[in-house]
Motif scaffolding. Structure first.
Motif, PDB file in Angstrom:
ATOM      1  N   MET A  26      54.233  59.141  28.154  1.00 32.90           N
ATOM      2  CA  MET A  26      54.239  57.700  27.931  1.00 32.90           C
ATOM      3  C   MET A  26      53.565  56.869  29.026  1.00 32.90           C
ATOM      4  O   MET A  26      53.593  55.654  28.975  1.00 32.90           O
ATOM      5  N   LYS A  27      52.959  57.491  29.997  1.00 36.22           N
ATOM      6  CA  LYS A  27      52.311  56.731  31.073  1.00 36.22           C
ATOM      7  C   LYS A  27      51.283  55.726  30.540  1.00 36.22           C
ATOM      8  O   LYS A  27      51.297  54.567  30.952  1.00 36.22           O
ATOM      9  N   ILE A  31      51.402  51.580  31.182  1.00 41.11           N
ATOM     10  CA  ILE A  31      50.282  50.807  31.743  1.00 41.11           C
ATOM     11  C   ILE A  31      49.902  49.689  30.784  1.00 41.11           C
ATOM     12  O   ILE A  31      49.718  48.536  31.194  1.00 41.11           O
ATOM     13  N   LEU A  32      49.798  50.024  29.498  1.00 38.86           N
ATOM     14  CA  LEU A  32      49.483  49.015  28.490  1.00 38.86           C
ATOM     15  C   LEU A  32      50.570  47.942  28.450  1.00 38.86           C
ATOM     16  O   LEU A  32      50.269  46.746  28.308  1.00 38.86           O
ATOM     17  N   GLY A  33      51.834  48.344  28.602  1.00 36.75           N
ATOM     18  CA  GLY A  33      52.927  47.381  28.622  1.00 36.75           C
ATOM     19  C   GLY A  33      52.797  46.388  29.758  1.00 36.75           C
ATOM     20  O   GLY A  33      53.029  45.187  29.574  1.00 36.75           O
ATOM     21  N   VAL A  34      52.412  46.847  30.942  1.00 30.25           N
ATOM     22  CA  VAL A  34      52.211  45.942  32.085  1.00 30.25           C
ATOM     23  C   VAL A  34      51.062  44.981  31.796  1.00 30.25           C
ATOM     24  O   VAL A  34      51.168  43.772  32.040  1.00 30.25           O
ATOM     25  N   VAL A  35      49.972  45.509  31.247  1.00 26.36           N
ATOM     26  CA  VAL A  35      48.819  44.659  30.917  1.00 26.36           C
ATOM     27  C   VAL A  35      49.223  43.601  29.899  1.00 26.36           C
ATOM     28  O   VAL A  35      48.887  42.416  30.041  1.00 26.36           O
ATOM     29  N   VAL A  36      49.957  43.994  28.868  1.00 18.62           N
ATOM     30  CA  VAL A  36      50.393  43.051  27.836  1.00 18.62           C
ATOM     31  C   VAL A  36      51.359  42.022  28.419  1.00 18.62           C
ATOM     32  O   VAL A  36      51.283  40.838  28.091  1.00 18.62           O
ATOM     33  N   LEU A  63      56.819  48.006  24.923  1.00 15.07           N
ATOM     34  CA  LEU A  63      56.014  49.123  25.416  1.00 15.07           C
ATOM     35  C   LEU A  63      56.590  49.704  26.706  1.00 15.07           C
ATOM     36  O   LEU A  63      56.559  50.915  26.919  1.00 15.07           O
ATOM     37  N   LEU A  64      57.108  48.830  27.555  1.00  9.38           N
ATOM     38  CA  LEU A  64      57.652  49.302  28.834  1.00  9.38           C
ATOM     39  C   LEU A  64      59.008  49.989  28.696  1.00  9.38           C
ATOM     40  O   LEU A  64      59.252  51.014  29.340  1.00  9.38           O
TER      41      LEU A  64
END
Length: 156
Positions: A26-27, A31-36, A63-64
């Motif tokens: 899930m890494k 990462i996508l969760g932080v960007v979003v 996502l996170l």
């Protein structure tokens, strides 16, 4: 090495194994969760009344924090009834073997990618998403020492 033990079905052990595997995969989602999240925060900074900004922020939080629990729950539902009867684990210098009452799997140590040790178990990784759980609590101290030495030798 000749280690043999019976492993009763343990739902928590299975959840830990599925969580271990999910966390490794899930890494990119994190990462996508932080960007979003950053994108949602930027939208809300420009317009605090923007419903899209709150939606983006919620998507980042999902996502996170929600993908791994959802993946583990899904994995638990998908497990065969066969595994709920426990298994016999046999470890030799050449093979790792799991024997359920209705199924059997054998893995040659030569196909091992790596062994990951946690406080509860060793995970013998045969690929990126296939792990053989070797629970520590069911082994004698001598067996744990013997397997730890064997795992260290394999890692070289």
């Amino acid at each position: 090495m000749q280690i043999s033990t019976s492993v009763p079905y343990d739902e928590q052990r299975l959840r830990r194994t599925l969580r271990f595997l999910a966390n490794r995969q899930m890494k990119p989602f994190r990462i996508l969760g932080v960007v979003v999240l950053v994108l949602g925060a930027a939208v809300l900074a420009l317009d605090p009344t923007s419903s899209a900004g709150y939606g983006i922020l919620a998507g980042g939080l999902v996502l996170l924090f929600a993908v791994v629990p959802i993946t583990v729950a899904s994995g638990m539902r998908m497990q065969s009834e066969v595994i709920k009867q426990g298994y016999h684990l046999s470890l030799t210098d050449e093979w790792a073997q799991i024997t359920y009452p209705l199924a059997e799997s054998r893995f040659r140590w030569q196909g091992l990618n790596r062994i990951v040790e946690t406080p509860e178990a060793w995970y013998a990784m045969f690929g990126k998403a296939q792990a053989l759980t070797i629970p520590k609590e069911l082994m004698t101290p001598e067996q744990r020492e013997e397997f730890a030495a064997f795992a260290a030798h394999l890692s070289k």
